[in-house]
Write an enzyme that holds these catalytic residues in place. Structure first.
Site, mmCIF file in Angstrom:
data_model
loop_
_atom_site.group_PDB
_atom_site.id
_atom_site.type_symbol
_atom_site.label_atom_id
_atom_site.label_comp_id
_atom_site.label_asym_id
_atom_site.label_seq_id
_atom_site.Cartn_x
_atom_site.Cartn_y
_atom_site.Cartn_z
ATOM 1 N N GLU A 38 4.575 5.196 14.098
ATOM 2 C CA GLU A 38 3.284 5.099 13.262
ATOM 3 C C GLU A 38 2.163 4.947 14.161
ATOM 4 O O GLU A 38 1.055 5.227 14.035
ATOM 5 C CB GLU A 38 3.467 4.064 12.423
ATOM 6 C CG GLU A 38 4.329 4.058 11.065
ATOM 7 C CD GLU A 38 4.165 5.160 10.155
ATOM 8 O OE1 GLU A 38 2.935 5.490 10.229
ATOM 9 O OE2 GLU A 38 5.066 5.710 9.400
ATOM 10 N N TYR A 121 -2.300 -0.940 7.436
ATOM 11 C CA TYR A 121 -1.374 0.401 7.235
ATOM 12 C C TYR A 121 -0.171 0.365 7.959
ATOM 13 O O TYR A 121 0.954 0.385 7.354
ATOM 14 C CB TYR A 121 -2.216 1.641 7.381
ATOM 15 C CG TYR A 121 -1.364 2.758 7.634
ATOM 16 C CD1 TYR A 121 -0.520 3.240 6.304
ATOM 17 C CD2 TYR A 121 -0.905 3.098 9.005
ATOM 18 C CE1 TYR A 121 0.193 4.203 6.459
ATOM 19 C CE2 TYR A 121 0.222 4.370 8.951
ATOM 20 C CZ TYR A 121 0.742 4.800 7.897
ATOM 21 O OH TYR A 121 1.741 5.778 7.875
ATOM 22 N N ASP A 139 -2.716 5.097 4.001
ATOM 23 C CA ASP A 139 -3.630 5.822 5.159
ATOM 24 C C ASP A 139 -4.465 6.753 4.430
ATOM 25 O O ASP A 139 -4.615 7.055 3.385
ATOM 26 C CB ASP A 139 -2.558 6.399 6.160
ATOM 27 C CG ASP A 139 -1.832 7.470 5.731
ATOM 28 O OD1 ASP A 139 -1.666 7.719 4.655
ATOM 29 O OD2 ASP A 139 -1.211 7.981 6.681
#
Length: 368
Positions: A38, A121, A139
């Site tokens: 991520e 996020y 996101d």
């Protein structure tokens, strides 16, 4: 609205289970892998990230391995991905995980959210994907999908919009399916509900998409444009070594703080304010470079303008004019923060993308 939500969750999950991509961080439910992926995926395409992720995990297979690694190795493994503060923050957070949680990413939202470089996020992504917690992971992709599906006209560039979309996203998560659902939502935004050309016909949730029904799929989401990056004209010296440094190029280490901290580069300087738009004549620019290097104890003789290059950061656009120079009267011991390197020594230094490209191009040209 309830039927619209139920349809979305049901059909999206069904589509995902049949169409999900085989990505290396999805092959096992590993919180560290989810976290690394991520962070890498911020501002970067999946296809670009895959080889970096595989190499990074190969070198640093656990949070503890990352915590214990020299920063230079971490930056070198990140080289080419850009946004290097991501790598530094990731390593700093890995050290927190090692010290506080015995090297294991904690199954605790507050603890994960407190880690350096981990925002809302990423927290939601780790908690939902790795631990199957019913947490939204919102996101840009997710905001675009939900703005279109529910025909939301809030400006997604405004921070005040996020809580509303997070609330909607959380309501959509089916019981016990947070991991698959959030990945499905991200996948839909990446593959189908794309920014400029949404593929509405094959979309699994098109039947109840309010944006499509209203003919607004190309208008939504509403997003004000960010301020363009500030242009900066800079002059760089590509210095060819002579004598004991024949076949080498001079590089310089950046300061310990600020943009691209502690990475290596070609020596360069900012053009004077009055010359930012038009630039200086080449001979004046070369004189400035000679003077800057002389002040650092490096003597060079500029030869010619070599190449122009550019690189855009989030807030600055560098326009770089590179001048080829010859080192003269080179001291046997270089000033601190400078080094001469050959092509095979590139692996020992981490460079920002712009300088990595320039130096590699130079060495490749010299070999032909």
């Amino acid at each position: 609205m309830d039927e619209q939500k139920r349809h979305f969750s049901r059909e999206l999950l069904r589509w995902y289970m049949n169409n999900r991509r085989d990505l290396p961080w999805r092959r096992q439910q590993n919180a560290y892998y989810t976290w690394v992926s991520e962070i890498m995926l911020q501002q970067t395409r999946v296809d670009t990230v895959i080889p970096y992720f595989n190499r990074f995990i190969g070198k640093f297979p656990t949070a503890t391995a990352l915590a214990d690694a020299p920063e230079e190795e971490v930056l070198k493994a990140w080289e080419g991905l850009g946004y290097y503060s991501r790598a530094r923050n990731l390593q700093a957070a890995a050290r927190e995980v090692k010290e506080r949680y015995n090297g294991e990413v904690p199954d605790d939202k507050a603890a994960v959210a407190s880690l350096k470089g981990v925002g809302p996020y990423t927290t939601g992504a780790i908690m939902s994907i790795a631990f199957n917690r019913s947490e939204p992971a919102v996101d840009g992709n997710v905001m675009r999908v939900l703005s279109r599906y529910f025909r939301l006209h809030d400006d997604i560039a405004k921070p005040s919009t996020r809580p509303h979309i997070e609330h909607i996203a959380q309501e959509l998560i089916p019981e016990g399916e947070a991991s698959h659902f959030n990945q499905a939502l991200m996948e839909l935004g990446a593959l189908v509900c794309t920014p400029k050309s949404p593929a509405c016909l094959p979309c699994p949730v098109m039947e109840h998409c309010a944006g499509r029904i209203a003919g607004e799929e190309l208008i939504l989401p509403i997003k004000t444009k960010a301020k363009p990056p500030k242009p900066e004209l800079r002059y760089a010296a590509l210095i060819e070594g002579t004598g004991p440094y024949e076949g080498k190029v001079l590089i310089r280490k950046r300061p310990d703080t600020g943009l691209l901290a502690r990475m290596w580069e070609l020596p360069h300087l900012l053009a004077p304010k009055a010359a930012q738009l038009t630039g200086l004549p080449d001979d004046e620019a070369m004189d400035m470079l000679r003077g800057m290097l002389h002040a650092d104890g490096i003597e060079v003789e500029p030869v010619e303008r070599h190449v122009d290059a550019e690189h855009t950061f989030s807030h600055i656009h560098w326009q770089m004019r590179v001048f080829r120079c010859k080192g003269t009267d080179t001291p046997s011991i270089l000033p601190e923060g400078y080094a001469y390197i050959r092509p095979e020594q590139m692996e020992g230094y981490a460079f920002p993308n712009l300088f990595l490209r320039l130096i590699n191009q130079y060495f490749e040209y010299e070999e032909t």
